[in-house]
Structure formats: C-alpha cells, structure tokens
Design an enzyme around this catalytic site. Sequence first.
Site, PDB file in Angstrom:
ATOM      1  N   GLU A   1      70.500  19.681  -4.985  1.00  0.00           N
ATOM      2  CA  GLU A   1      69.534  20.793  -5.030  1.00  0.00           C
ATOM      3  C   GLU A   1      69.808  21.602  -6.299  1.00  0.00           C
ATOM      4  O   GLU A   1      68.894  22.067  -6.963  1.00  0.00           O
ATOM      5  CB  GLU A   1      69.717  21.663  -3.777  1.00  0.00           C
ATOM      6  CG  GLU A   1      68.732  22.795  -3.658  1.00  0.00           C
ATOM      7  CD  GLU A   1      69.062  23.739  -2.509  1.00  0.00           C
ATOM      8  OE1 GLU A   1      70.095  23.546  -1.855  1.00  0.00           O
ATOM      9  OE2 GLU A   1      68.284  24.679  -2.306  1.00  0.00           O
TER      10      GLU A   1
ATOM     11  N   ARG B   1      82.885  20.539   2.601  1.00  0.00           N
ATOM     12  CA  ARG B   1      82.594  21.174   3.890  1.00  0.00           C
ATOM     13  C   ARG B   1      82.372  20.146   4.994  1.00  0.00           C
ATOM     14  O   ARG B   1      82.567  20.457   6.173  1.00  0.00           O
ATOM     15  CB  ARG B   1      81.402  22.125   3.744  1.00  0.00           C
ATOM     16  CG  ARG B   1      81.800  23.451   3.098  1.00  0.00           C
ATOM     17  CD  ARG B   1      80.600  24.309   2.814  1.00  0.00           C
ATOM     18  NE  ARG B   1      79.948  23.944   1.585  1.00  0.00           N
ATOM     19  CZ  ARG B   1      78.650  24.031   1.364  1.00  0.00           C
ATOM     20  NH1 ARG B   1      77.856  24.456   2.315  1.00  0.00           N
ATOM     21  NH2 ARG B   1      78.147  23.683   0.194  1.00  0.00           N
TER      22      ARG B   1
HETATM   23  O1  LIG Z   1      71.501  17.129   0.479  1.00  0.00           O
HETATM   24  P1  LIG Z   1      72.059  17.522  -0.885  1.00  0.00           P
HETATM   25  O2  LIG Z   1      71.026  18.166  -1.759  1.00  0.00           O
HETATM   26  O3  LIG Z   1      72.730  16.380  -1.562  1.00  0.00           O
HETATM   27  O4  LIG Z   1      73.138  18.670  -0.644  1.00  0.00           O
HETATM   28  C1  LIG Z   1      74.037  18.698   0.422  1.00  0.00           C
HETATM   29  C2  LIG Z   1      75.461  18.803  -0.055  1.00  0.00           C
HETATM   30  O5  LIG Z   1      75.652  20.020  -0.795  1.00  0.00           O
HETATM   31  C3  LIG Z   1      76.808  20.691  -0.291  1.00  0.00           C
HETATM   32  O6  LIG Z   1      77.959  20.275  -0.922  1.00  0.00           O
HETATM   33  P2  LIG Z   1      78.471  20.861  -2.312  1.00  0.00           P
HETATM   34  O7  LIG Z   1      78.196  19.840  -3.381  1.00  0.00           O
HETATM   35  O8  LIG Z   1      77.905  22.235  -2.502  1.00  0.00           O
HETATM   36  O9  LIG Z   1      80.031  20.868  -2.124  1.00  0.00           O
HETATM   37  P3  LIG Z   1      81.052  21.585  -1.119  1.00  0.00           P
HETATM   38  O10 LIG Z   1      80.843  20.983   0.265  1.00  0.00           O
HETATM   39  O11 LIG Z   1      82.367  21.191  -1.699  1.00  0.00           O
HETATM   40  O12 LIG Z   1      80.820  23.065  -1.124  1.00  0.00           O
HETATM   41  C4  LIG Z   1      76.846  20.280   1.162  1.00  0.00           C
HETATM   42  O13 LIG Z   1      78.146  20.456   1.710  1.00  0.00           O
HETATM   43  C5  LIG Z   1      76.414  18.850   1.118  1.00  0.00           C
HETATM   44  O14 LIG Z   1      77.508  17.969   0.881  1.00  0.00           O
HETATM   45  N1  LIG Z   2      71.276  26.021   0.375  1.00  0.00           N
HETATM   46  C1  LIG Z   2      72.461  25.501   0.654  1.00  0.00           C
HETATM   47  N2  LIG Z   2      73.367  26.173   1.376  1.00  0.00           N
HETATM   48  C2  LIG Z   2      74.582  25.648   1.655  1.00  0.00           C
HETATM   49  N3  LIG Z   2      74.941  24.443   1.260  1.00  0.00           N
HETATM   50  C3  LIG Z   2      74.075  23.725   0.538  1.00  0.00           C
HETATM   51  N4  LIG Z   2      74.148  22.498   0.004  1.00  0.00           N
HETATM   52  C4  LIG Z   2      72.997  22.255  -0.640  1.00  0.00           C
HETATM   53  N5  LIG Z   2      72.152  23.258  -0.522  1.00  0.00           N
HETATM   54  C5  LIG Z   2      72.807  24.205   0.207  1.00  0.00           C
END
Ligand SMILES: O=P(O)(O)OC[C@H]1O[C@H](OP(=O)(O)OP(=O)(O)O)[C@H](O)[C@@H]1O
Ligand SMILES: Nc1ncnc2[nH]cnc12
Length: 175
Positions: free
Chosen positions: A100, A63
């Site tokens: 998370e 994202r």
């Molecule tokens: O601060 P953190 O706890 O490390 O989490 C934040 C990350 O989690 C989500 O990515 P995700 O791994 O869900 O992948 P995506 O963007 O491909 O959906 C978001 O886009 C961040 O990159």
């Molecule tokens: N709660 C949340 N919603 C969307 N993206 C996330 N990436 C990590 N935590 C998230």
Amino acid sequence: METLEERIKAGIRDVPDFPEEGVIFKDITPLLNCPELFHEVIEHFRARYEGRDIDHVVAIESRGFLFGAPLAYAMGVGLSLVRKPNKLPHKTFGVDYALEYGTDRVEMHVDGVDDDSRVVVVDDVLATGGTAAATCELVERCGASVVECAFLIELDFLNGREKLEGHEVHSLAVY
Ligand SMILES: O=P(O)(O)OC[C@H]1O[C@H](OP(=O)(O)OP(=O)(O)O)[C@H](O)[C@@H]1O
Ligand SMILES: Nc1ncnc2[nH]cnc12
C-alpha cells in the site's frame, strides 16, 4: 452482546497519516494489551483449523509473528517464518511485491515447509494483498498447499482478495 468483530474493532486504534499522509494505520497494540481479547482471537483461529490436517503455520514479519506463533503453539504444529530480505540465515526463496505504501520483498527458507504439507498463512492485516500473495507463492514453491490465509483485519477497499484469487481468505474484522 458484542460480536467478536465488534470487540476486535474496539481493540484497534485508527492512526491517521501514518506512516505517510492519506494512510489510516490500524494500530493493533491495544488489542495485544488486552489479554482476554488476544486469547479469544488465537482461540478462534485454533478452533477454525482444528481437524483440518494442518501441518504448518506460516507467519509474515513482523506483526504476523504475533498471531502466527501463538497459533502454531496452540495447534501443536510447526511455525515457519516469512521475513523481509536478508534476515533468514539459511538458503531462501524470495518474491518481490508492491505494498500500500512502497515496495518490498519477502523470503522464506527453501525448507521452511515440507513438500505436500498443508499450511495456514497468518498475518495481522490484509491490505493490497501483495504480501500475502507473495507468501502464498513462496509456500507453493516449496511444494506445499495453502489451506487458507487468515487475517485479523481486512481493508476491503484495497481489494486484497483479488490478489489472493484461488486462495481461501478468512478475516476477523473487515473495514
Ligand atoms: O496487503 P499488503 O498491502 O501487502 O499489506 C499488508 C502488510 O503490511 C503490514 O506489514 P508491514 O510491511 O507494514 O510490516 P510490519 O508488520 O513489520 O509492521 C502488515 O503487517 C502486512 O504484512
Ligand atoms: N493501513 C494499514 N494499517 C496497518 N497495517 C497496514 N499494512 C498495510 N496497510 C496497513
């Protein structure tokens, strides 16, 4: 007149218990589907970094690509990708980190950013900070410096800023 933060929050949908029980997922797809708001977000970041000698935007899969790519284009600077393991074709650096929900690893090409360059790291969400902190480590291993980490959303209650101590953090909507 609503603030930018209020407009962003209106463009984000809370999805309870996704991808697992207890997580409230911040769904950015309504914002992406609102061209004026999407444009306003990118323009905000572009104006913020104008005149600050930025050489690269580093965007985090997946994202983060949605915001990092138009920002790099608007700024006229290079875009470097931080990706999940085994996606990048050339030689990489990698860092493991805790999410998370679950654990993961990010990688960047060893030549993703130039030595001594000035970088803005971009992602959609700052949650626990593990992904962004690992990304800063990758950038710094290349010999570049992180001017700021920029996020659309910050989940303040997860204390992601603590993991990013020593780095500037800028978030547009804080929960
Ligand atoms: O601060 P953190 O706890 O490390 O989490 C934040 C990350 O989690 C989500 O990515 P995700 O791994 O869900 O992948 P995506 O963007 O491909 O959906 C978001 O886009 C961040 O990159
Ligand atoms: N709660 C949340 N919603 C969307 N993206 C996330 N990436 C990590 N935590 C998230």
